[in-house]
Design a protein around this motif. Structure first.
Motif, PDB file in Angstrom:
ATOM      1  N   TRP A  87     -32.271  -2.649  64.046  1.00 18.53           N
ATOM      2  CA  TRP A  87     -32.372  -1.143  64.150  1.00 18.53           C
ATOM      3  C   TRP A  87     -33.973  -1.201  62.748  1.00 18.53           C
ATOM      4  O   TRP A  87     -34.414  -1.712  61.737  1.00 18.53           O
ATOM      5  N   SER A 140     -36.406  19.893  55.627  1.00 22.49           N
ATOM      6  CA  SER A 140     -36.718  20.504  57.087  1.00 22.49           C
ATOM      7  C   SER A 140     -36.972  22.527  56.822  1.00 22.49           C
ATOM      8  O   SER A 140     -37.570  22.902  57.553  1.00 22.49           O
ATOM      9  N   PHE A 182     -40.368  24.703  61.177  1.00 23.45           N
ATOM     10  CA  PHE A 182     -40.529  24.406  61.900  1.00 23.45           C
ATOM     11  C   PHE A 182     -42.117  25.119  62.778  1.00 23.45           C
ATOM     12  O   PHE A 182     -42.774  25.765  62.607  1.00 23.45           O
ATOM     13  N   GLU A 186     -34.668  32.668  62.135  1.00 20.96           N
ATOM     14  CA  GLU A 186     -33.222  32.312  63.307  1.00 20.96           C
ATOM     15  C   GLU A 186     -32.625  31.695  62.202  1.00 20.96           C
ATOM     16  O   GLU A 186     -33.102  30.562  62.026  1.00 20.96           O
ATOM     17  N   VAL A 238     -33.814  30.135  59.418  1.00 18.33           N
ATOM     18  CA  VAL A 238     -34.339  28.936  60.147  1.00 18.33           C
ATOM     19  C   VAL A 238     -36.181  29.401  60.601  1.00 18.33           C
ATOM     20  O   VAL A 238     -36.511  30.944  61.703  1.00 18.33           O
ATOM     21  N   ILE A 258     -35.390  24.601  73.850  1.00 20.95           N
ATOM     22  CA  ILE A 258     -35.224  24.872  72.939  1.00 20.95           C
ATOM     23  C   ILE A 258     -34.231  24.775  71.839  1.00 20.95           C
ATOM     24  O   ILE A 258     -34.311  23.798  70.976  1.00 20.95           O
ATOM     25  N   ARG A 259     -32.768  24.333  72.253  1.00 19.54           N
ATOM     26  CA  ARG A 259     -31.310  23.883  71.238  1.00 19.54           C
ATOM     27  C   ARG A 259     -31.412  22.583  71.555  1.00 19.54           C
ATOM     28  O   ARG A 259     -30.890  22.119  70.433  1.00 19.54           O
ATOM     29  N   VAL A 301     -32.063  33.295  70.253  1.00 20.76           N
ATOM     30  CA  VAL A 301     -32.199  31.611  71.356  1.00 20.76           C
ATOM     31  C   VAL A 301     -32.460  30.488  71.439  1.00 20.76           C
ATOM     32  O   VAL A 301     -31.970  29.647  72.497  1.00 20.76           O
ATOM     33  N   GLY A 302     -31.877  30.205  69.188  1.00 20.47           N
ATOM     34  CA  GLY A 302     -31.552  28.582  69.742  1.00 20.47           C
ATOM     35  C   GLY A 302     -31.945  27.344  68.706  1.00 20.47           C
ATOM     36  O   GLY A 302     -31.140  26.686  68.764  1.00 20.47           O
ATOM     37  N   PHE A 303     -32.914  28.582  68.327  1.00 19.12           N
ATOM     38  CA  PHE A 303     -34.219  27.331  68.311  1.00 19.12           C
ATOM     39  C   PHE A 303     -33.571  27.033  66.503  1.00 19.12           C
ATOM     40  O   PHE A 303     -34.344  25.903  65.384  1.00 19.12           O
ATOM     41  N   ASP A 304     -32.914  27.392  65.830  1.00 21.10           N
ATOM     42  CA  ASP A 304     -31.967  27.540  64.578  1.00 21.10           C
ATOM     43  C   ASP A 304     -31.262  25.894  64.524  1.00 21.10           C
ATOM     44  O   ASP A 304     -30.545  25.479  63.224  1.00 21.10           O
ATOM     45  N   SER A 305     -31.640  25.910  65.424  1.00 19.78           N
ATOM     46  CA  SER A 305     -30.613  23.991  65.888  1.00 19.78           C
ATOM     47  C   SER A 305     -31.709  22.937  65.105  1.00 19.78           C
ATOM     48  O   SER A 305     -31.587  21.594  65.467  1.00 19.78           O
ATOM     49  N   MET A 306     -32.686  23.684  65.566  1.00 24.11           N
ATOM     50  CA  MET A 306     -33.957  22.210  64.798  1.00 24.11           C
ATOM     51  C   MET A 306     -33.599  21.170  63.789  1.00 24.11           C
ATOM     52  O   MET A 306     -33.608  20.371  64.202  1.00 24.11           O
ATOM     53  N   PRO A 307     -33.306  22.335  62.335  1.00 21.78           N
ATOM     54  CA  PRO A 307     -32.609  20.861  61.694  1.00 21.78           C
ATOM     55  C   PRO A 307     -31.851  20.124  62.123  1.00 21.78           C
ATOM     56  O   PRO A 307     -32.105  18.726  61.763  1.00 21.78           O
ATOM     57  N   ASP A 308     -30.801  20.444  62.388  1.00 27.70           N
ATOM     58  CA  ASP A 308     -29.962  19.239  63.394  1.00 27.70           C
ATOM     59  C   ASP A 308     -30.622  18.301  64.672  1.00 27.70           C
ATOM     60  O   ASP A 308     -29.813  17.167  64.447  1.00 27.70           O
ATOM     61  N   GLN A 309     -31.487  18.927  64.852  1.00 33.82           N
ATOM     62  CA  GLN A 309     -32.125  17.603  65.574  1.00 33.82           C
ATOM     63  C   GLN A 309     -32.520  16.943  64.684  1.00 33.82           C
ATOM     64  O   GLN A 309     -32.911  16.136  65.797  1.00 33.82           O
ATOM     65  N   LEU A 310     -33.405  17.744  64.226  1.00 35.88           N
ATOM     66  CA  LEU A 310     -34.221  16.694  63.555  1.00 35.88           C
ATOM     67  C   LEU A 310     -33.164  15.472  62.528  1.00 35.88           C
ATOM     68  O   LEU A 310     -33.432  14.303  62.559  1.00 35.88           O
ATOM     69  N   VAL A 311     -32.597  16.112  62.527  1.00 37.29           N
ATOM     70  CA  VAL A 311     -31.171  15.135  61.608  1.00 37.29           C
ATOM     71  C   VAL A 311     -30.738  13.741  62.097  1.00 37.29           C
ATOM     72  O   VAL A 311     -30.359  12.749  62.053  1.00 37.29           O
ATOM     73  N   LYS A 360     -31.789  12.648  65.167  1.00 37.85           N
ATOM     74  CA  LYS A 360     -32.987  11.944  65.581  1.00 37.85           C
ATOM     75  C   LYS A 360     -32.658  10.773  63.716  1.00 37.85           C
ATOM     76  O   LYS A 360     -32.846   9.595  64.016  1.00 37.85           O
ATOM     77  N   ARG A 363     -31.894   6.133  63.824  1.00 40.54           N
ATOM     78  CA  ARG A 363     -32.696   6.034  63.552  1.00 40.54           C
ATOM     79  C   ARG A 363     -32.272   4.835  62.175  1.00 40.54           C
ATOM     80  O   ARG A 363     -33.052   3.719  62.297  1.00 40.54           O
ATOM     81  N   GLY A 364     -31.717   5.951  61.251  1.00 32.94           N
ATOM     82  CA  GLY A 364     -31.342   4.989  60.138  1.00 32.94           C
ATOM     83  C   GLY A 364     -31.983   5.145  58.748  1.00 32.94           C
ATOM     84  O   GLY A 364     -33.497   5.981  59.694  1.00 32.94           O
ATOM     85  N   VAL A 416     -23.887   6.924  58.433  1.00 33.79           N
ATOM     86  CA  VAL A 416     -25.112   7.255  57.974  1.00 33.79           C
ATOM     87  C   VAL A 416     -25.117   5.597  58.140  1.00 33.79           C
ATOM     88  O   VAL A 416     -24.443   4.658  56.643  1.00 33.79           O
TER      89      VAL A 416
END
Lengths: 435, 433
Positions: free
Chosen positions: A13, A41, A46, A99, A102, A287-288, B23-33, B35, B39-40, B93
């Motif tokens: 990896w 982040s 974003f 939101e 974020v 989005i989510r 809306v739900g985009f506050d999950s963006m940091p989680d999505q990023l994390v 990923k 990846r490691g 991790v």
């Protein structure tokens, strides 16, 4: 907090190099790395650019408002559909939404006039041009010597609205998707899904997917995950593609609840009701759960395609385009470096050849001189022989002459003798007579 | 809520719109994390310090594991860098850790060039990344980043001041890597001496203009702890992988007759602070600084060296295409010019050679030699011919003389014969009477 774990052999990896696996015997603390990444982040904020394409009247603006639960297009900022347009425009609206701590800088790109003309040939051109120009901007920003934090205005997702005809894709739909599927993540949607019954919708969806496969159109694909749960969900979503959506700007009261919906005499089509349409699936996915992946695919696939094509064109400008693909792993600078080396080799060869020519000329000249010398010798030899012959001739002549002369002298002497004898005899006779 | 970079970037022209629901985009940091976790992560530490300062032990202690390595001797002829990569995992991790050690640092008599191999190594990692970034077909997202994220500089616990080698080396490295200076084997220094030592070191660094890594204070969630820690720099550490029983626990410690130095006791040394700062709080910042500051500086210098500019003489910005095309045209022009120069030079050389004294005199010598021969032979030939002519002439003369003589003699003879004949006739006549 964190406990150390024993590792089994793990697959490769993060690049090619494998390190040695080590067990941790106690708390170290790098399990906190994800939190650090999270923190940073959020601090950065974003951005996301969403493009909507479809004929007018398919409810694009309404869907955007429903998706983001805001009046992006409002009386003060009317959507493009309310404005008069003659040709296909590409218009962007930027809004900042917050939101849960974020911040999201949302750019909505609208394409009013798409497909509205009588002759729609090349109506996709402004769209592809827009996408390419955003890639170009990013490429230029990335290639500057002095780089700063680069804003990412690239189009991350394109929602393509299909008219709910119930039959299949129109030629324009197919043409557009074929032209854009390698530039942007396409998510096809069936617009105004509340005009079809569930069965009609199913059939329509099947037909559309069939045509998409037939024409080898690559729509956005969900990434594989190791999580079983997630994969199950993804498979469910895939079965329902393309998503059939309904949008609404109005809130209606249904069973005491306030929901977004469309009021008909025969009932209310609820936007967020999973039985009524796939809106919730779309919102969750877009989005989510997959917003970040859409950005990653744009960056790692679509942008890289654009970039490598652009750089290859610049690097091999004017050079034979049949170079094998292996060449493209170099950077343009490395390419120039190699050309420089080739050139140096060529010049060395040229220099060698010139030296050879030079040497040859010198040799020729020397040879000529030698030949002259030999020729000289030969001629001299010839003349000498000639002279010798003449000498011999002369000698012969002289000898003959000498012989002749000697003979004659002998003869003369004999004659003289005879003459002398004769005269003496006469003298004697004369004397006798006298007595 | 504090302003984010994005908000600042957007500027004033962008309106903020309120949301009517979740809306739900506050999950963006989680999505990023998520990923990133999938990846490691990857982290590269460089340990610079003299042999015997406990670098390897400290790494073992910091990461709670036994890394490779035999202790090195002091007889290395120069400074070499040895790097080892390890796969670690804590909770979910995964970390790919690379530890780079300087072998032989400070052991030579002449240490003037000690820093060079370190600088070269750091630059080489930047170069590798730059090359990958510049490729036409590249795979940056799966690239194994080998750039050094943190440099732990081990200071010998003399208690007095920094050595000049330390100052020189750190000065050379401070613009290339995040330097975290630490006082090694600090159990050799008493508390009061330590405070003085730290002050001396800090002031020496400042007066020499060495920029060490400062823990970031711009993020409010960690600003306080970071600024506190900044005041404790440089950290005085003790490393140990041996465990001693204290109370009812086994702790990492070093046992002396007069007491036990506990590694994780904050009264005894700053090890815990180092671990907190380096790993638990600022690891990501170290990586970010390496990428956005040190790497960018390297890249900028490298590109400027190669002649790239961002604006043309009229200060209009170049597009990438223009830049490359301009570079390429310049390059091709250069090549063509070189070719032309070479051709002309050759023509010139030939002309020169032909007029060259050396060249000519050689041929001149040969030619004149030949001419000489030719003249000699010609003369010889002419002489011979003349001799022959003379001989011929003398022969002809003799022949002529002889002929004359012969003719005269014959004439006389004829006359004599006629006379003799007449005499005979007279005699005959007398007889007849």
């Amino acid at each position: 907090m964190s406990s150390s774990e024993v590792l089994d052999g793990e697959a490769e990896w993060n690049g090619g190099i494998m390190g040695q696996q080590k067990n941790l015997e106690g708390y170290v603390g790098f399990a906190n790395l994800p939190n650090q990444v999270y923190r940073k982040s959020v601090k950065r904020g974003f951005e996301f650019t969403l493009m909507v394409v479809g004929e007018s009247g398919l409810g694009k603006s309404t869907l955007i408002n429903s998706l983001f639960l805001t009046d992006l297009y409002s009386p003060e900022y009317p959507g493009p559909s309310h404005r008069i347009k003659k040709t296909v425009q590409v218009e962007q609206s930027k809004v900042l939404v917050k939101e849960g701590g974020v911040h999201l800088l949302l750019t909505i790109v609208d394409t009013p006039g798409f497909g509205d003309a009588v002759d729609n040939s090349n109506c996709w051109q402004p769209v592809t041009d827009y996408i390419d120009s955003k890639f170009e901007d990013f490429l230029n920003a990335e290639s500057r010597v002095n780089r700063r934090q680069m804003p990412d205005n690239r189009v991350h997702c394109c929602l393509y609205f299909i008219a709910p005809s119930g039959h299949g894709l129109k030629p324009l739909d197919i043409e557009f998707m074929k032209r854009l599927h390698e530039k942007v993540n396409i998510i096809p949607l069936i617009a105004k899904a509340d005009t079809m019954t569930p069965e009609e919708c199913q059939q329509f969806k099947r037909q559309i997917m069939k045509e998409i496969h037939e024409h080898k159109i690559k729509i956005y694909d969900f990434p594989e995950t190791d999580d079983e749960e997630e994969m199950k969900m993804i498979r469910k979503i895939k079965d329902r593609l393309p998503l059939a959506v309904v949008g609404s700007n109005t809130i209606i009261e249904v069973d005491g609840k306030r929901v977004r919906g469309r009021q008909y005499p025969w009932g209310v089509a609820e936007v967020e009701n999973g039985d009524h349409c796939d809106f919730t699936i779309l919102r969750n996915m877009l989005i989510r759960t997959h917003m970040q992946d859409l950005k990653d695919v744009t960056n790692n696939v679509h942008y890289e395609n654009y970039r490598s094509r652009k750089l290859a064109a610049v690097t091999y400008n004017g050079v034979d385009n049949n170079k094998n693909k292996g060449q493209l792993t170099k950077s343009p600078l490395a390419q120039m470096e190699e050309e420089r080396r080739e050139h140096v080799a060529k010049m060395n060869k040229m220099e060698q050849e010139m030296e050879q020519v030079f040497d040859m000329k010198v040799k020729e000249k020397l040879q000529k001189l030698k030949d002259s010398e030999v020729e000289l010798q030969r001629r001299h030899e010839q003349m000498r022989k000639n002279l010798e012959a003449q000498y011999k001739e002369l000698e012969e002549k002289r000898r003959q002459f000498e012989d002749e002369k000697t003979n004659w002298e002998i003869q003369q002497r004999i004659l003289e003798q005879q003459k002398l004898e004769a005269s003496r005899t006469m003298e004697k006779g004369k004397k006798k007579k006298i007595f | 809520m504090a302003s984010t970079e994005i908000a600042r970037q957007a500027g004033d022209g962008v309106r903020a719109v309120p949301l009517a629901g979740h809306v739900g985009f506050d999950s963006m940091p989680d999505q990023l994390v998520n990923k990133s976790v999938n990846r490691g992560f990857c982290f590269n530490i460089l340990c610079v310090g003299e042999t015997g300062l406990g670098k390897s032990t400290l790494m073992d202690t910091l990461f709670n594991t036994k890394f490779e390595g035999e202790p090195t001797q002091h007889n290395q002829p120069g400074v070499t860098l040895k790097s080892n990569t390890y796969e670690l995992q804590e909770s979910n991790v995964r970390l790919k850790l690379t530890v780079v050690n300087t072998v032989g640092f400070g052991d030579q008599i002449n240490k003037e060039d000690s820093y060079k191999s370190i600088v070269e190594f750091i630059d080489a990692q930047f170069e590798a990344y730059l090359q990958e970034e510049l490729k036409i077909k590249r795979t940056l997202h799966s690239y194994h980043d080998t750039r050094i994220h943190a440099c732990l500089y081990f200071i010998a616990p003399t208690g007095h001041s920094l050595k000049s080698l330390d100052l020189v080396t750190m000065k050379k490295l401070d613009s290339k890597v995040n330097i975290v200076p630490i006082i090694a084997k600090s159990d050799a220094i008493s508390k009061s001496e330590l405070a003085k030592f730290k002050i001396k070191i800090t002031s020496e660094l400042v007066s020499n203009g060495v920029q060490i890594y400062q823990f970031p204070t711009d993020d409010e969630s960690v600003a306080e702890i970071n600024s506190t820690m900044n005041s404790h720099l440089p950290f005085a550490v003790v490393g140990s992988t041996e465990e001693v029983k204290i109370g009812n626990k086994m702790v990492k410690a070093r046992q002396y007759p007069w007491g036990t130095v506990q590694v994780e006791n904050e009264n005894h040394c700053d090890f815990v602070k180092l671990r907190e700062m380096l790993i638990r709080v600022n690891m990501e910042d170290l990586r970010e600084q390496t990428h956005t500051r040190h790497y960018e500086l390297y890249r900028r210098c490298k590109l400027e060296e190669m002649g790239f500019k961002d604006t043309d003489p009229d200060s209009k910005p170049f597009s990438l295409q223009e830049t490359y095309e301009a570079k390429r045209n310049e390059f091709m022009g250069e090549l063509q010019k070189k070719e032309e120069e070479m051709r002309q030079m050759f023509v010139q050389r030939v002309k020169e050679k032909e007029a060259d004294f050396g060249f000519c005199s050689f041929f001149f010598f040969l030619l004149s030699d030949l001419h000489e021969k030719f003249d000699r032979l010609k003369k010889l030939h002419q002489d011979e011919k003349k001799k022959l002519e003379d001989k011929k002439k003398s022969l002809d003369d003799e022949v002529n003389t002889f002929k004359q003589k012969k003719t005269a003699a014959e004439l006389l003879q004829n006359q004599a014969q006629q006379a003799g004949g007449s005499t005979t006739l007279k005699r005959d006549k007398e007889r007849k009477k």
